[in-house]
Design a protein around this motif. Sequence first.
Motif, PDB file in Angstrom:
ATOM      1  N   HIS A  78       1.065 -25.008  49.342  1.00 48.73           N
ATOM      2  CA  HIS A  78       2.434 -24.664  49.726  1.00 48.73           C
ATOM      3  C   HIS A  78       2.552 -23.159  49.874  1.00 48.73           C
ATOM      4  O   HIS A  78       2.115 -22.412  48.999  1.00 48.73           O
ATOM      5  CB  HIS A  78       3.447 -25.127  48.673  1.00 48.73           C
ATOM      6  CG  HIS A  78       3.339 -26.569  48.324  1.00 48.73           C
ATOM      7  ND1 HIS A  78       3.671 -27.564  49.207  1.00 48.73           N
ATOM      8  CD2 HIS A  78       2.928 -27.188  47.203  1.00 48.73           C
ATOM      9  CE1 HIS A  78       3.478 -28.744  48.630  1.00 48.73           C
ATOM     10  NE2 HIS A  78       3.024 -28.530  47.421  1.00 48.73           N
ATOM     11  N   GLY A  79       3.151 -22.718  50.964  1.00 49.87           N
ATOM     12  CA  GLY A  79       3.447 -21.306  51.150  1.00 49.87           C
ATOM     13  C   GLY A  79       4.864 -21.014  50.715  1.00 49.87           C
ATOM     14  O   GLY A  79       5.771 -21.801  50.967  1.00 49.87           O
ATOM     15  N   ASP A  82       7.573 -21.109  53.355  1.00 46.78           N
ATOM     16  CA  ASP A  82       7.874 -22.427  53.909  1.00 46.78           C
ATOM     17  C   ASP A  82       9.074 -23.007  53.184  1.00 46.78           C
ATOM     18  O   ASP A  82       9.046 -23.181  51.966  1.00 46.78           O
ATOM     19  CB  ASP A  82       6.652 -23.335  53.707  1.00 46.78           C
ATOM     20  CG  ASP A  82       6.848 -24.738  54.236  1.00 46.78           C
ATOM     21  OD1 ASP A  82       7.932 -25.061  54.751  1.00 46.78           O
ATOM     22  OD2 ASP A  82       5.893 -25.520  54.117  1.00 46.78           O
ATOM     23  N   TRP A  84       9.954 -25.910  52.925  1.00 46.02           N
ATOM     24  CA  TRP A  84       9.592 -27.184  52.294  1.00 46.02           C
ATOM     25  C   TRP A  84       8.931 -26.984  50.931  1.00 46.02           C
ATOM     26  O   TRP A  84       8.817 -27.929  50.155  1.00 46.02           O
ATOM     27  CB  TRP A  84       8.649 -27.980  53.194  1.00 46.02           C
ATOM     28  CG  TRP A  84       9.327 -28.557  54.384  1.00 46.02           C
ATOM     29  CD1 TRP A  84       9.212 -28.128  55.681  1.00 46.02           C
ATOM     30  CD2 TRP A  84      10.223 -29.660  54.413  1.00 46.02           C
ATOM     31  NE1 TRP A  84       9.991 -28.893  56.505  1.00 46.02           N
ATOM     32  CE2 TRP A  84      10.624 -29.846  55.749  1.00 46.02           C
ATOM     33  CE3 TRP A  84      10.735 -30.503  53.440  1.00 46.02           C
ATOM     34  CZ2 TRP A  84      11.504 -30.840  56.124  1.00 46.02           C
ATOM     35  CZ3 TRP A  84      11.614 -31.494  53.822  1.00 46.02           C
ATOM     36  CH2 TRP A  84      11.987 -31.656  55.152  1.00 46.02           C
ATOM     37  N   HIS A  85       8.474 -25.801  50.618  1.00 45.29           N
ATOM     38  CA  HIS A  85       7.762 -25.616  49.348  1.00 45.29           C
ATOM     39  C   HIS A  85       8.644 -25.966  48.151  1.00 45.29           C
ATOM     40  O   HIS A  85       8.147 -26.382  47.114  1.00 45.29           O
ATOM     41  CB  HIS A  85       7.180 -24.200  49.223  1.00 45.29           C
ATOM     42  CG  HIS A  85       8.120 -23.185  48.660  1.00 45.29           C
ATOM     43  ND1 HIS A  85       9.075 -22.548  49.418  1.00 45.29           N
ATOM     44  CD2 HIS A  85       8.250 -22.705  47.403  1.00 45.29           C
ATOM     45  CE1 HIS A  85       9.752 -21.716  48.643  1.00 45.29           C
ATOM     46  NE2 HIS A  85       9.271 -21.788  47.426  1.00 45.29           N
ATOM     47  N   THR A 105       3.220 -17.008  52.611  1.00 39.01           N
ATOM     48  CA  THR A 105       2.720 -17.785  53.753  1.00 39.01           C
ATOM     49  C   THR A 105       3.708 -18.880  54.133  1.00 39.01           C
ATOM     50  O   THR A 105       4.540 -19.287  53.339  1.00 39.01           O
ATOM     51  CB  THR A 105       1.341 -18.407  53.462  1.00 39.01           C
ATOM     52  OG1 THR A 105       1.440 -19.242  52.313  1.00 39.01           O
ATOM     53  CG2 THR A 105       0.308 -17.327  53.222  1.00 39.01           C
ATOM     54  N   ALA A 106       3.574 -19.357  55.353  1.00 37.46           N
ATOM     55  CA  ALA A 106       4.537 -20.284  55.936  1.00 37.46           C
ATOM     56  C   ALA A 106       3.983 -21.706  56.004  1.00 37.46           C
ATOM     57  O   ALA A 106       2.853 -21.982  55.605  1.00 37.46           O
ATOM     58  CB  ALA A 106       4.926 -19.804  57.331  1.00 37.46           C
ATOM     59  N   HIS A 107       4.790 -22.574  56.550  1.00 36.38           N
ATOM     60  CA  HIS A 107       4.472 -23.985  56.739  1.00 36.38           C
ATOM     61  C   HIS A 107       3.176 -24.155  57.537  1.00 36.38           C
ATOM     62  O   HIS A 107       3.020 -23.560  58.598  1.00 36.38           O
ATOM     63  CB  HIS A 107       5.641 -24.653  57.463  1.00 36.38           C
ATOM     64  CG  HIS A 107       5.529 -26.127  57.600  1.00 36.38           C
ATOM     65  ND1 HIS A 107       5.583 -26.966  56.521  1.00 36.38           N
ATOM     66  CD2 HIS A 107       5.371 -26.911  58.685  1.00 36.38           C
ATOM     67  CE1 HIS A 107       5.473 -28.209  56.937  1.00 36.38           C
ATOM     68  NE2 HIS A 107       5.339 -28.209  58.248  1.00 36.38           N
ATOM     69  N   CYS A 108       2.242 -24.926  57.024  1.00 38.18           N
ATOM     70  CA  CYS A 108       0.979 -25.276  57.682  1.00 38.18           C
ATOM     71  C   CYS A 108       0.016 -24.097  57.848  1.00 38.18           C
ATOM     72  O   CYS A 108      -0.992 -24.218  58.541  1.00 38.18           O
ATOM     73  CB  CYS A 108       1.223 -25.938  59.040  1.00 38.18           C
ATOM     74  SG  CYS A 108       2.061 -27.527  58.920  1.00 38.18           S
TER      75      CYS A 108
END
Length: 138
Positions: A78-79, A82, A84-85, A105-108
């Motif tokens: 998980h970033g 993101d 969603w984290h 860091t970001a998603h994906c």
Amino acid sequence: MLDRQWYYQTCTEYGYYQTTTSNNQPFGKTFPLSLYHNICKDLFGKKFNVDLLQRGINRTNIINGGYKLEVTNVVSVHGTVDPWHAVGLKHDLNENAPVFIVNGTAHCADLSSISVNDLPEMYEAKKRTKQYIAKWLK
């Protein structure tokens, strides 16, 4: 088209819809749950009704343990950038289900190959992921 595969998985397994159905959110009523039910029907046919979608979600939760996951050989990355984290795992589930939370860091972001251009934490997470997978494949 990758979106189609994601929607299929969402419609038949996850029920991972980003809705505004709840009254406990600030975004109005723009994206009700029924919108996503209709997307599933539009993409995959009339048989993809609420009942079929709910059965798929229930099946996924039964197989995977719902909120009490019992999995092995799964790496979760998980970033912190993101959104969603916040709903992701925060701690290792067991020695073969590690969780890496990577600052900045970001998603994906973890899905690309290891690179000298990666942030140091991401580089380490990718390296450790590779080590886990290599161990599991032996």
